[in-house]
Design an enzyme around this catalytic site. Structure first.
Site, PDB file in Angstrom:
ATOM      1  N   GLU A 153       0.794  -1.236   0.000  1.00 25.35           N
ATOM      2  CA  GLU A 153       0.000   0.000   0.000  1.00 25.35           C
ATOM      3  C   GLU A 153       0.830   1.291   0.000  1.00 25.35           C
ATOM      4  OE1 GLU A 153      -2.890  -0.513   3.146  1.00 25.35           O
ATOM      5  OE2 GLU A 153      -3.511  -2.446   2.345  1.00 25.35           O
ATOM      6  N   ASP A 197      -1.193  -3.373  -3.563  1.00 28.65           N
ATOM      7  CA  ASP A 197      -2.016  -2.242  -3.123  1.00 28.65           C
ATOM      8  C   ASP A 197      -3.492  -2.530  -3.374  1.00 28.65           C
ATOM      9  OD1 ASP A 197      -0.828   1.174  -3.000  1.00 28.65           O
ATOM     10  OD2 ASP A 197      -2.641   0.325  -2.090  1.00 28.65           O
ATOM     11  N   GLU A 260      -6.166 -10.389  -2.368  1.00 30.48           N
ATOM     12  CA  GLU A 260      -7.015 -10.272  -1.164  1.00 30.48           C
ATOM     13  C   GLU A 260      -8.496 -10.086  -1.529  1.00 30.48           C
ATOM     14  OE1 GLU A 260      -5.568  -7.223   1.464  1.00 30.48           O
ATOM     15  OE2 GLU A 260      -3.482  -7.697   1.093  1.00 30.48           O
TER      16      GLU A 260
HETATM   17  O1  G3I Z   1      -5.859 -12.143  17.412  1.00 27.55           O
HETATM   18  C1  G3I Z   1      -5.108 -11.149  18.099  1.00 27.55           C
HETATM   19  C2  G3I Z   1      -5.351 -11.262  19.579  1.00 27.55           C
HETATM   20  O2  G3I Z   1      -4.820 -12.508  20.044  1.00 27.55           O
HETATM   21  C3  G3I Z   1      -4.680 -10.126  20.275  1.00 27.55           C
HETATM   22  O3  G3I Z   1      -4.965 -10.164  21.641  1.00 27.55           O
HETATM   23  C4  G3I Z   1      -5.152  -8.809  19.681  1.00 27.55           C
HETATM   24  C5  G3I Z   1      -4.395  -7.669  20.340  1.00 27.55           C
HETATM   25  O4  G3I Z   1      -4.377  -6.571  19.489  1.00 27.55           O
HETATM   26  O5  G3I Z   1      -4.858  -8.775  18.275  1.00 27.55           O
HETATM   27  C6  G3I Z   1      -5.507  -9.802  17.575  1.00 27.55           C
HETATM   28  O6  G3I Z   1      -4.993  -9.724  16.282  1.00 27.55           O
HETATM   29  C7  G3I Z   1      -5.660  -8.861  15.411  1.00 27.55           C
HETATM   30  C8  G3I Z   1      -5.697  -9.600  14.075  1.00 27.55           C
HETATM   31  O7  G3I Z   1      -6.234  -8.778  13.047  1.00 27.55           O
HETATM   32  C9  G3I Z   1      -6.533 -10.874  14.175  1.00 27.55           C
HETATM   33  O8  G3I Z   1      -7.842 -10.511  14.474  1.00 27.55           O
HETATM   34  C10 G3I Z   1      -4.828  -7.595  15.250  1.00 27.55           C
HETATM   35  O9  G3I Z   1      -4.896  -6.845  16.435  1.00 27.55           O
HETATM   36  C11 G3I Z   1      -5.391  -6.772  14.091  1.00 27.55           C
HETATM   37  O10 G3I Z   1      -4.537  -5.660  13.830  1.00 27.55           O
HETATM   38  C12 G3I Z   1      -5.415  -7.622  12.837  1.00 27.55           C
HETATM   39  O11 G3I Z   1      -6.037  -6.871  11.801  1.00 27.55           O
HETATM   40  C13 G3I Z   1      -5.667  -7.294  10.479  1.00 27.55           C
HETATM   41  C14 G3I Z   1      -5.280  -6.036   9.697  1.00 27.55           C
HETATM   42  O12 G3I Z   1      -4.990  -6.377   8.330  1.00 27.55           O
HETATM   43  C15 G3I Z   1      -4.051  -5.377  10.298  1.00 27.55           C
HETATM   44  O13 G3I Z   1      -2.986  -6.296  10.260  1.00 27.55           O
HETATM   45  C16 G3I Z   1      -6.871  -7.964   9.811  1.00 27.55           C
HETATM   46  O14 G3I Z   1      -7.147  -9.209  10.462  1.00 27.55           O
HETATM   47  C17 G3I Z   1      -6.565  -8.217   8.346  1.00 27.55           C
HETATM   48  O15 G3I Z   1      -7.714  -8.730   7.677  1.00 27.55           O
HETATM   49  C18 G3I Z   1      -6.132  -6.924   7.657  1.00 27.55           C
HETATM   50  O16 G3I Z   1      -5.774  -7.278   6.351  1.00 27.55           O
HETATM   51  C19 G3I Z   1      -5.369  -6.180   5.514  1.00 27.55           C
HETATM   52  C20 G3I Z   1      -4.174  -6.633   4.688  1.00 27.55           C
HETATM   53  O17 G3I Z   1      -3.127  -7.033   5.544  1.00 27.55           O
HETATM   54  C21 G3I Z   1      -3.740  -5.525   3.742  1.00 27.55           C
HETATM   55  N1  G3I Z   1      -4.865  -5.112   2.882  1.00 27.55           N
HETATM   56  C22 G3I Z   1      -6.042  -4.676   3.642  1.00 27.55           C
HETATM   57  C23 G3I Z   1      -6.516  -5.808   4.555  1.00 27.55           C
HETATM   58  C24 G3I Z   1      -7.781  -5.426   5.299  1.00 27.55           C
HETATM   59  O18 G3I Z   1      -7.525  -4.352   6.139  1.00 27.55           O
END
Ligand code: G3I
Length: 350
Positions: A153, A197, A260
Site C-alpha cells: 500500500e 495495493d 485479497e
Molecule cells: O488475534 C489477536 C489477539 O490474540 C490479540 O490479543 C489482539 C491484540 O491486538 O490482536 C488480535 O490480532 C488482530 C488480528 O487482526 C486478528 O484478528 C490484530 O490486532 C489486528 O490488527 C489484525 O487486523 C488485520 C489487519 O490487516 C491489520 O494487520 C486484519 O485481520 C486483516 O484482515 C487486515 O488485512 C489487511 C491486509 O493485511 C492488507 N490489505 C487490507 C486488509 C484489510 O484491512
C-alpha cells in the site's frame, strides 16, 4: 477432458448461480472446488484456523496457497524492544508445509505497521535495523515462501502520489521501496517479490499511479517480480473498469497476484436502497469480471488468485463495529456452503 470439465463446471456453476440468485446456499459438494482453476487459488489464514476442522476441510478442498492474515506482519513479529517473535507465523508456515500448500509472505514493509521500536531508532541505526528486519523475516521462510508482498500500500488514498510514512521519511519515498526489494532479494533469491495495493480497480487514478510507480522502481533497479492487486472490490463500480485495470496491469508483462479478494455487499453511508438480490447480482457481476479478466491473462502472468478469507464469518469486514451480521463478502457462508461468488469464480475458471 477440458471440454467435459468446463461443461461440468459451467453447468454446475450456472445452476449454482441460478440457485444463488435467490441467495440460497448450495450444498458444498454441488460446486467443484475453487482450485479447479488452472492457476493457484489462495486465501488468508489466521494461526487459529487450522485448529478448526471445518475451516481445515474447506481450505484443503479449495486451496493451493495461504497468506498469513496478520501473523507475518510487524505488528505480530516486532516487540516494542525490537525482539522478534514468530510463533503465529511459524504455525501457519508449518500448516502450509505439512499440507503441500504454497505460502505467500505478507507483508514486510507497510506504512501502517510502523511501531515504537522503529520509530524510536536514531538515524544512524535505522537503515541497518530496517535491513536486518527484512533479512530476518524473509530469510526465515526462504525455501518455503514462494513470494512476498515486500511493500504494501505505497500509493496515497486518492491515488495522486505516494504515501508519507515512517519508512519514506527515514529512507526516501522511492528509497525505502527500492531498499526493501533489494534486501528481500538478498534474503531470498527465489521468491517472487510483489508491490501490493488496493483500490487499483475501484479508483482508476490510483491504479494508474501504482503502475507508473512499478515502472519507475523497476527502472531504478528494484527487483520487483510481480504486481499485487488486493481486489477488495467496490461492487458498485462501472462494468468494464476491472477488465481495463487488469489489461493495463498485464501490459507490464509481470506476474499478477489477485491477493485479497473480497466483495462487500454493504455500502458506507446511511442509506442503501438496494435489495439483497440486487447487491448479490452486483457482487457476482464484479467478481465474475475480475475472474474472467484474470483468466484472460497469459498463463505465465497468472501468479495466484486469493480471497481474503474463506467463510463470510472469517472476514475482517465482519469484525467489530463493521459487522451488521449480514455481510457476505467471501466465497463461502458461515457453514462453508458456496455463496454466489464461488459459482462465478468456478464458472470463470472452468
Ligand atoms: O488475534 C489477536 C489477539 O490474540 C490479540 O490479543 C489482539 C491484540 O491486538 O490482536 C488480535 O490480532 C488482530 C488480528 O487482526 C486478528 O484478528 C490484530 O490486532 C489486528 O490488527 C489484525 O487486523 C488485520 C489487519 O490487516 C491489520 O494487520 C486484519 O485481520 C486483516 O484482515 C487486515 O488485512 C489487511 C491486509 O493485511 C492488507 N490489505 C487490507 C486488509 C484489510 O484491512
Amino acid at each position: 477432458m477440458i471440454g467435459r470439465r468446463a461443461f461440468l463446471g459451467s453447468t454446475l456453476a450456472l445452476a449454482a448461480c441460478d440457485r444463488f440468485a435467490a441467495a440460497e446456499p448450495t450444498p458444498a459438494d454441488d460446486l467443484p472446488p475453487l482450485k479447479i482453476a488452472p492457476f493457484p487459488i489462495g486465501a488468508c489464514a489466521r494461526s487459529n484456523h487450522p485448529d478448526d476442522p471445518a475451516w481445515r476441510a474447506l481450505a484443503l478442498r479449495n486451496l493451493d496457497q495461504i497468506t498469513a492474515e496478520w501473523e507475518m506482519k510487524m505488528e505480530a513479529i516486532v516487540g516494542d524492544d525490537g525482539t522478534l517473535s514468530f510463533t503465529g507465523a511459524d504455525k501457519l508456515a508449518a500448516f502450509a508445509r505439512d499440507n503441500d500448500l504454497r505460502l505467500h509472505g505478507h507483508a514486510l514493509i507497510w506504512y501502517s505497521q510502523d511501531n515504537p521500536f522503529f520509530r524510536g531508532l536514531p538515524e544512524a541505526r535505522f537503515g541497518a535495523e530496517y535491513d536486518g528486519y527484512i533479512a530476518a523475516v524473509a530469510g526465515r521462510y526462504r525455501g518455503q515462501a514462494v513470494s512476498w508482498d515486500v511493500v504494501n500500500e505505497p500509493i496515497s488514498e486518492d491515488g495522486s502520489g505516494l504515501r508519507d510514512c515512517l519508512w519514506s521519511q527515514r529512507l526516501g519515498q522511492d528509497g525505502y521501496m527500492i531498499r526493501a526489494f533489494e534486501q528481500t532479494r538478498a534474503a531470498d533469491p527465489d521468491a517472487v517479490l510483489f508491490l501490493n495495493d488496493y483500490n487499483l480497480e475501484n479508483l482508476p487514478a490510483k491504479g494508474a499511479t501504482f503502475l507508473k510507480t512499478v515502472e519507475r522502481l523497476l527502472k531504478a533497479g528494484a527487483p520487483i517480480g510481480g504486481i499485487g492487486t488486493q481486489s477488495h472490490l467496490d461492487i458498485e463500480i462501472p462494468a468494464g473498469q476491472i477488465r481495463d485495470w487488469m489489461r493495463d496491469a498485464g501490459s507490464l508483462g509481470l506476474p499478477i497476484h489477485v491477493s485479497e479478494l473480497d466483495a462487500s455487499l454493504r455500502r458506507d453511508g446511511p442509506v442503501d436502497l438496494r435489495t439483497p438480490a440486487q447487491r448479490r447480482e452486483q457482487q457476482v457481476a464484479r467478481v465474475r469480471e475480475l475472474a474472467e479478466a484474470f483468466m484472460a491473462l497469459p498463463e505465465r502472468q497468472r501468479f495466484d488468485f486469493s480471497v481474503w478469507g474463506l467463510r463470510d464469518t472469517d472476514s475482517w469486514l465482519r469484525e467489530g463495529e463493521r459487522d451488521d451480521g449480514k455481510d457476505s463478502p467471501l466465497p463461502f457462508d458461515a457453514a462453508g456452503r458456496p455463496n454466489p461468488m464461488a459459482g462465478a469464480m468456478v464458472n470463470a475458471f472452468s
